[in-house]
Design an enzyme around this catalytic site. Structure first.
Site, mmCIF file in Angstrom:
data_model
loop_
_atom_site.group_PDB
_atom_site.id
_atom_site.type_symbol
_atom_site.label_atom_id
_atom_site.label_comp_id
_atom_site.label_asym_id
_atom_site.label_seq_id
_atom_site.Cartn_x
_atom_site.Cartn_y
_atom_site.Cartn_z
ATOM 1 N N ASP A 1 -7.819 -25.767 -2.686
ATOM 2 C CA ASP A 1 -7.029 -24.564 -3.006
ATOM 3 C C ASP A 1 -6.595 -23.922 -1.691
ATOM 4 O O ASP A 1 -7.426 -23.711 -0.807
ATOM 5 C CB ASP A 1 -7.869 -23.572 -3.825
ATOM 6 C CG ASP A 1 -7.026 -22.394 -4.277
ATOM 7 O OD1 ASP A 1 -6.018 -22.628 -4.976
ATOM 8 O OD2 ASP A 1 -7.347 -21.244 -3.918
ATOM 9 N N GLY B 1 10.728 24.967 12.203
ATOM 10 C CA GLY B 1 11.764 25.102 11.183
ATOM 11 C C GLY B 1 11.318 24.517 9.860
ATOM 12 O O GLY B 1 10.252 23.893 9.782
ATOM 13 N N ARG C 1 4.476 10.027 6.361
ATOM 14 C CA ARG C 1 3.623 10.652 5.335
ATOM 15 C C ARG C 1 4.181 11.991 4.881
ATOM 16 O O ARG C 1 3.459 12.977 4.731
ATOM 17 C CB ARG C 1 2.183 10.761 5.841
ATOM 18 C CG ARG C 1 1.583 9.365 5.974
ATOM 19 C CD ARG C 1 0.147 9.305 6.362
ATOM 20 N NE ARG C 1 -0.127 10.043 7.556
ATOM 21 C CZ ARG C 1 -0.998 11.027 7.616
ATOM 22 N NH1 ARG C 1 -1.667 11.377 6.549
ATOM 23 N NH2 ARG C 1 -1.206 11.642 8.751
#
Ligand SMILES: C[S@@+](CC[C@H](N)C(=O)[O-])C[C@H]1O[C@@H](n2cnc3c(N)ncnc32)[C@H](O)[C@@H]1O
Length: 618
Positions: free
Chosen positions: A88, A510, A527
């Protein structure tokens, strides 16, 4: 065959490849091995979260595939193989296991995650040796191993990615690419066995066969009958009994036998009545989840009490000494220290017959409050702000509303003004949290893309400037304006780094929803967007689109949800305490950007906390 004496030892044996992969078939045929192909019916559905390492998952899947075929053949094919080979292959990147993509979107997700990065390709191999004991009984023993190869992808543009996906090649390949064909064009380098990336580590396989068939004195079967393989024999015999009990082969093949802890365990045998025996590993997982809060809270308490700051020296301190320094009872301090040892955060050292405690390397790096990459600020935020909110989670779910009032006794109208900036102490706590997490994640975000075309940047909601400094470190030609609310900017000087080029980072107060935004070639939103509804995100992006000229860049850093919205857990768990915002996938963010004429989107999945997306104004 002189070239391959090991392979020739298998002459006359019934060798079976339990895989339908044409690539594995070709590799083994090329070296002259004679074998039958019996594809395994084992469904590749093992719970990946149960495995600590990606190769453990690959080895276990290979083993279950091979065992399924080995057990089926005597009943369905009426012949017993001598050897069954199972394999696998998985691709691992950023702690994630990538298998075959289920559709084009999935292929896109995988390939964009691999873009520009080194990843590991693991092939797990199981060789099952079958021995007929009596007329009805067959004993099986298993030799298993894995091979790791490192592969680095070039930076892939969106166009390249989609062209490759539309070629159809990614669909049946682990990680979404085939190195032996078109996918080879995506690869910058390969360290290790190339054939392992194709799907079978031939060299390692031959070595193992050599060990099995060339062992001196006793036969190979003897050498396999080690203590652990005896357990393997028992295991398979128990599975055989299942068949005798009339269980279907499917129910057997779905049963995992090896656990994430690497120890052999008895499988989840289904009793005739249909009741399940408990599976130790899934039980551990549930118990770990139940105890998770105790571990978190122990970490929080130790951080609050500054325990890690006390334990930086190699000699450490005894429980009595720590208790004295944190003004606490000795016995309970010792209990906390022992719990931290069990969590791998502290080590016990013996010093002149006295037991002392000191930080592990991990704690030294991330938990000491003065360390460069300290998460102390974020941990305190988790304890003081997030923890109280989570204690009301069931109410949050039932009411679909923020639990701020329940947790803190005050209404929350504006997250930043009411929760984070309501007092100087809280503001500093929040800024410390943002600062610490930005320092840990900033470098990867800042170096995610080639930004050499941009000379000026504006970090909107840039808080303490920690992210901005990472950008200037990664791109020395760039100057960055940190734009944040006045309440934040007035405190930003607390966080100036000691050595900084003050010209490269400047601060401007601001409100990004109301005030004029400074002109820049590149805007950074790290974020920020997850805190806001789609409506507010559209409002902000529309303002940005209006001031950006064609060619301006927009860089968004967030944890991107999987397209199926099933992970990563960190993002989904964080969403539980959010009041108005939401977590989004990379595609959702790209669509929002596109709506505001930002295109040529490129995505970078990072292995730490923050992924990144860069798009360009049309
Ligand atoms: C979750 S923090 C992210 C901080 C930083 N970008 C980082 O990655 O560490 C959100 C930031 O957005 C700022 N912010 C929130 N609303 C704002 C607004 N209307 N105008 C400017 N900044 C704002 C907050 O003050 C805070 O610093």
């Amino acid at each position: 065959m002189v070239l391959n004496p090991v392979i020739s030892k298998l002459t006359g044996k019934l060798v079976v490849l339990a895989s339908a992969s044409p690539r594995r078939l070709e590799i083994l045929t090329n070296v002259g091995l004679k074998f039958e192909v019996v594809p395994s019916w084992f469904k590749e559905t093992l719970d990946k979260t149960l495995f600590k390492k990606p190769y453990e998952y690959a080895v276990e899947t290979a083993k279950q595939k091979a065992l399924e075929v080995a057990k089926r053949m005597p009943y369905k094919h009426l012949k017993t193989p001598d050897i069954v080979i199972g394999a696998d292959t998985v691709v691992a990147v950023d702690g994630l296991i990538l298998e075959k993509p289920v559709d084009k979107q999935d292929a896109y997700r995988m390939l964009s995650r691999l873009s520009g990065k080194e990843h590991s390709v693991f092939t797990g191999v199981a060789i099952v040796l079958c021995q007929e004991q009596e007329a009805t009984e067959i004993e099986y023993s298993v030799v298993e191993f894995y091979e790791e190869t490192k592969v680095k992808f070039a930076d892939l543009s969106e166009e390249m990615l989609w062209e490759y996906i539309h070629s159809g090649e990614p669909m049946d390949k682990a990680g979404g690419y085939g190195i032996q064909a078109l996918g080879g064009m995506l690869v910058e380098y390969v360290h290790g066995d190339f054939l392992n990336v194709v799907g079978f580590p031939l060299n390692h396989f031959c070595k193992r066969l050599g060990e099995l068939y060339n062992t001196p004195s006793e036969t190979s079967a003897q050498s396999i009958k080690s203590e652990s393989s005896k357990e393997q024999w028992t295991l398979v015999n128990e599975l055989s009994k299942c068949v005798e009990n009339g269980e279907t082969e499917d129910s057997i093949s779905a049963v995992p036998a090896l656990t994430s802890r690497g120890a052999l365990q008895k499988p989840n045998l289904v009793e005739p009545q249909g009741r399940l025996h408990h599976s130790p590993d899934s039980l551990h997982r549930i118990i770990d989840l139940m105890d998770g809060f105790k571990a978190s809270k122990s970490l929080f308490a130790a951080s609050k009490l500054k325990v890690f700051d006390l334990l930086t020296s190699a000699e450490g301190l005894s429980a009595e000494e720590v208790a004295g320094k944190i003004v606490a009872a000795v016995e309970s301090t010792e209990r906390l220290l022992d719990a931290l040892v069990s969590l791998g955060l502290l080590k016990k050292v013996k010093h002149k017959d006295i037991i002392a405690y000191r930080n592990t390397e991990q704690a030294q790096r991330y938990l000491v409050s003065s360390s460069e990459l300290s998460l102390h600020g974020y941990i305190i935020h988790c304890n003081d702000h997030v923890w109280p909110l989570f204690t009301h989670l069931e109410h949050a779910v039932q009411e679909g509303a923020s639990q701020y009032e329940r947790a803190f006794g005050k209404r929350l109208d504006d997250l930043f003004q009411d929760a984070y900036y309501e007092s100087k102490e809280r503001k500093l706590r929040f800024m410390n949290a943002m600062h610490s997490i930005a320092k840990v994640t900033g470098r990867d975000v800042a170096s995610a893309f080639d930004l050499s075309r941009f000379k000026t940047a504006c970090d909107l909601g840039g808080c303490t400037g920690a992210m901005a400094y990472e950008f200037t470190k990664a791109h020395p030609g760039l100057t960055v304006t940190v734009f944040d609310l006045p309440a934040v900017i007035e405190m930003s000087s607390h966080f100036y780094p000691e050595q900084q080029d003050s010209n490269q980072v400047t601060f401007l107060a601001g409100d990004f929803f109301k005030d004029d935004l400074p002109k820049a070639d590149l805007y950074i939103l790290a974020r920020i967007l997850h805190d806001w509804s789609d409506e507010k995100v559209n409002e902000l992006l529309s303002r940005l689109s209006a001031i950006c000229s064609p060619g301006c860049g927009l860089l968004v850093a967030e944890i991107f949800l999987d397209e199926e919205r099933s992970g990563p857990s960190r993002a989904l768990l964080q969403a539980l305490s959010m009041s108005v915002g939401k977590q989004r996938s990379a595609t959702e963010y790209s669509l929002l950007m596109k709506k505001h004429h930002f295109s040529q989107t490129r995505i970078k999945h990072n292995s730490n906390f923050l992924d990144a997306l860069l798009c360009i104004k049309e």
